[in-house]
Design an enzyme around this catalytic site. Structure first.
Site, short mmCIF file in Angstrom:
data_model
loop_
_atom_site.label_atom_id
_atom_site.label_comp_id
_atom_site.label_asym_id
_atom_site.label_seq_id
_atom_site.Cartn_x
_atom_site.Cartn_y
_atom_site.Cartn_z
N ASP A 27 34.33 8.15 4.67
CA ASP A 27 34.25 9.51 4.15
C ASP A 27 33.19 10.26 4.94
O ASP A 27 32.12 9.71 5.26
CB ASP A 27 33.88 9.50 2.65
CG ASP A 27 33.96 10.88 2.04
OD1 ASP A 27 35.10 11.33 1.77
OD2 ASP A 27 32.90 11.52 1.90
N LEU A 28 33.54 11.51 5.37
CA LEU A 28 32.60 12.32 6.15
C LEU A 28 31.43 12.74 5.26
O LEU A 28 31.60 13.09 4.08
CB LEU A 28 33.29 13.56 6.70
CG LEU A 28 34.37 13.31 7.78
CD1 LEU A 28 34.94 14.63 8.26
CD2 LEU A 28 33.81 12.54 8.94
N ASP B 230 38.64 14.64 3.64
CA ASP B 230 37.84 14.02 4.70
C ASP B 230 37.75 12.52 4.52
O ASP B 230 36.80 11.89 4.97
CB ASP B 230 36.44 14.65 4.71
CG ASP B 230 35.71 14.46 3.36
OD1 ASP B 230 36.39 14.03 2.39
OD2 ASP B 230 34.50 14.73 3.30
#
Length: 735
Positions: free
Chosen positions: A607-608, A650
């Site tokens: 996950d960003l 994301d």
């Protein structure tokens, strides 16, 4: 390369087999005729004819320069009036006058074994004063037929004058040496020739090539064998050679001055003979008087018309001597013969030529012309060989040539009769068949056509028979037909081929032709062709091909659309990465594969960090571009066997196939962290992002796909709570 090399070899083998198949009849004919002629020759039936042919070659040869080395002193009828036998005193006086003119040698070719009238003592004294005098004797194993030499001459001054007569009574051979018991004798002609050659430093010796052959100067004289040339079991006693009789020409227009110089004994006694006719020459003394009957027949005795004309015995000796001297000093050809093998090959060659000519050249007049030319060529060849000193078989070769022609003509007549019957039978059979059928001979001419073929081509049968394809079809079609015909003739195997066929009305058809080869009882080869018109079938085939092509194109378009829809269903529209659905199926399959192969599997949940701030500050378009860059960097960080997917927003996942332990997954996570944190330039602005990663391992973390994903998600959130830009391992368990 092997295939390219193999094709010419195959063609060569097929061509040789075809030649042997077709040439067998000529070989068999030539061989049979050869055997028959050789049998006739071996029993002597051709001997007299061959000898007569040799005589004609002697008569036809060009005149040679008169031989001025020999002068004949003739004892003619006028000389016999001095008394017969010629008194010894007259002979003594004759020898003295001749010796006074310094001849190189004197040959006395009259028997003087007993004293004759007056002057015997004078003759004996004269003998002693002439060392270059050669007397003569007649040798025989029977004492009653012998004539002793002059008793006053030593053995070195004696030569025998025995002659060798052929079955027709002519003399064609010279007897040079003869052994009787322990005694060794030389001929009268050889003695005189050696005396003449002694002054030229030419002496007899054995030939280097064969010790049985005599060599004199420039020439080697082959020893005659009993079956040489045309002879059959001839008497080959002693050392004999074939006589290549010279043909001395005339010194002027007077026929009396032809041949050798000839003077009368009386003219010599009366000193009427020029010294130049005797000095340094061989002088032969012998009878030319018809009453003494000392005459023989030689090849030049033959006449085209009238009775044969013999020559005097002393003139025959002159021929012998002249031949020996000319061969030794000038290399004049010596008459030789071929070995049996070469003679047989020569005769067979003409036999085969006759068979081939008769087979290839059909028709009475062409055959007559061809055989006439071949006979002329044979005669010319034999004559030219004779002029070079070779006596080669003429009559046997001529007989085999003509015999092969006659045999082959009879065979062709038989073939024509068989061909006629075959054509009639074939015509009856093929007229009952609906398909067009043609029959061709080896010259590619139509010989039989059924009614269906004539209707198909558009011409009547009478217009087509004995014609060929080139007379009716366009060149490109006729060339194809001939090529296919030749293939069947060469291979003797059936062939089927599709071709174009233009009829008499200009309409072009597509046809399938099946060709096969057949042979009748006489050995005639026929090419039978069966035609089927496939024009409509080809049109339908083309229609089917076009329809199939359309269907194929439609199927391809549907498949492309299907593939595109499938792609859209399983891939993220923004990044091009597999989507959640694809990920779920791939995770399930990967776990099953790992289970079956006893491997571990790693699952990374990514996950960003702070993606919402990028969206808010730079806008959604920049946010989308950022996600594309992140997707590319994730793909570049993995192996080809690994799978990266975008679950949405994301969030990304990575499936690591076949890892040996958890440390490998940790190293991949570290590599991803390093690549993601590299600065990213978006629309001229540089930004940096990081990711948080949660890792679960099959089977240590869980055996179920959903549990693995949940635990990896939980580990990812723990990484975010612990400060982001890091990875965490999921708790272990088998639930």
């Amino acid at each position: 390369m092997n295939k390219q090399l193999g094709n010419p070899i195959v063609r060569l083998i097929l061509g040789l087999a075809q030649w042997l198949s077709r040439g067998r009849r000529e070989l068999i004919t030539a061989s049979i005729v050869l055997v028959c002629v050789l049998m006739l020759r071996s029993i002597g039936l051709l001997q007299s004819v061959e000898l007569a042919a040799l005589d004609q070659f002697f008569r036809l040869r060009p005149n040679e320069q008169p031989d001025d080395r020999i002068t004949i002193v003739a004892i003619d009828e006028a000389s016999l009036r001095q008394g017969f036998p010629i008194p010894d005193g007259i002979i003594a006086n004759l020898l003295k006058k001749l010796q006074a003119n310094q001849p190189r040698a004197i040959g006395l070719d009259i028997y003087r074994d007993l004293p004759t009238k007056d002057g015997y003592e004078n003759l004996v004294d004269t003998y002693k004063t002439i060392p270059n005098l050669i007397g003569t004797q007649l040798l025989s194993n029977n004492k009653n037929y012998k004539v002793a030499p002059p008793p006053q001459l030593n053995s070195q001054q004696i030569g025998f004058n025995n002659l060798l007569y052929d079955p027709d009574g002519k003399v064609r051979r010279i007897l040079l040496y003869w052994h009787i018991g322990e005694n060794y004798y030389e001929s009268f002609a050889l003695k005189l020739a050696l005396l003449y050659l002694k002054k030229e430093a030419v002496f007899p010796k054995k030939s280097a090539s064969n010790p049985e052959y005599l060599q004199l100067g420039k020439s080697v004289f082959p020893r005659f064998e009993k079956n040489d040339g045309a002879y059959v079991r001839a008497d080959d006693k002693g050392t004999q050679i074939l006589s290549n009789f010279p043909k001395p020409g005339c010194r002027n227009s007077s026929s009396d001055s032809c041949g050798f110089h000839k003077v009368s004994m009386l003219d010599v006694l009366d000193d009427k003979v020029p010294r130049s006719w005797i000095e340094d020459r061989i002088v032969l003394i012998g009878s030319t008087a018809p009453s003494l009957q000392d005459f023989v027949f030689i090849p030049y005795s033959s006449r085209w018309m009238g009775a044969a004309k013999p020559v005097a015995g002393i003139e025959l000796q002159a021929y012998f001597i002249s031949q020996l001297i000319s061969a030794a000093l000038e290399g004049r050809p010596v008459l030789k013969v071929w070995s049996d093998v070469w003679e047989y090959l020569w005769i067979f060659a003409w036999s085969y030529l006759g068979a081939v000519a008769a087979w290839r050249i059909r028709g009475t007049l062409p055959n007559i012309v061809a055989i006439f030319i071949a006979c002329c060529l044979l005669l010319l060849s034999a004559y030219l060989a004779f002029l070079s000193g070779w006596w080669i078989p003429l009559i046997p070769a001529l007989l085999t040539l003509v015999g092969s022609v006659i045999w082959m003509i009879n065979y062709l007549a038989h073939m024509q009769e068989e061909l006629k019957r075959s054509k009639e039978f074939l015509q009856q059979v093929i007229d009952t068949i609906a398909d067009p059928i043609f029959v061709k001979n080896e010259q590619h001419q139509w010989i039989v056509l059924n009614k269906a073929y004539c209707r198909f081509i558009g011409y009547p049968e009478s217009f087509l028979v004995e014609k060929s394809d080139v007379d009716f079809f366009p060149k490109h079609e006729a060339d194809v037909f001939r090529q296919q015909d030749e293939l069947v003739f060469e291979t003797q195997r059936p062939q089927e081929n599709e071709e174009e066929f233009t009829d008499a009305y200009g309409k072009t058809h597509l046809i399938a032709t099946k060709r096969s080869l057949h042979k009748d009882a006489a050995g005639n080869f026929f090419l039978v062709g069966v035609i089927r018109d496939i024009t409509q079938r080809k049109i339908m085939e083309e229609e089917l091909k076009r329809t199939a092509a359309e269907l194929f194109r439609s199927n391809n378009e549907l498949k492309l659309k299907e593939d595109h829809l499938r792609y859209l269903a399983y891939h993220d529209a923004l990044t091009g990465l597999p989507n959640r659905k694809y990920f779920a199926e791939q995770l399930y399959e990967s776990i099953n594969w790992a289970k079956d192969n006893n491997f571990s599997l790693g699952l990374l949940f990514i996950d960003l960090d702070g993606f919402k701030q990028v969206n808010d500050s730079l806008g959604h378009e920049m946010g989308d571009r950022l996600l594309v860059v992140i997707a590319q960097r994730l793909s570049n960080s993995l192996r080809a066997s690994d799978t990266v997917a975008r679950l949405g927003g994301d969030e990304f996942t990575v499936i690591l196939q076949a890892i040996p332990n958890v440390q490998v997954a940790a190293k991949v996570a570290e590599k991803i962290l390093a690549n993601i944190t590299e600065p990213i330039v978006l629309n001229g602005c540089t930004t940096k992002v990081s990711v948080s990663i949660g890792i679960s391992i099959y089977p240590e973390t869980s055996l179920e796909p959903d549990t693995l994903l949940k635990k990896a998600d939980a580990a990812m959130y723990r990484a975010k709570h612990l400060g982001k830009n890091r990875f965490e391992l999921a708790d272990r368990g088998n639930t």
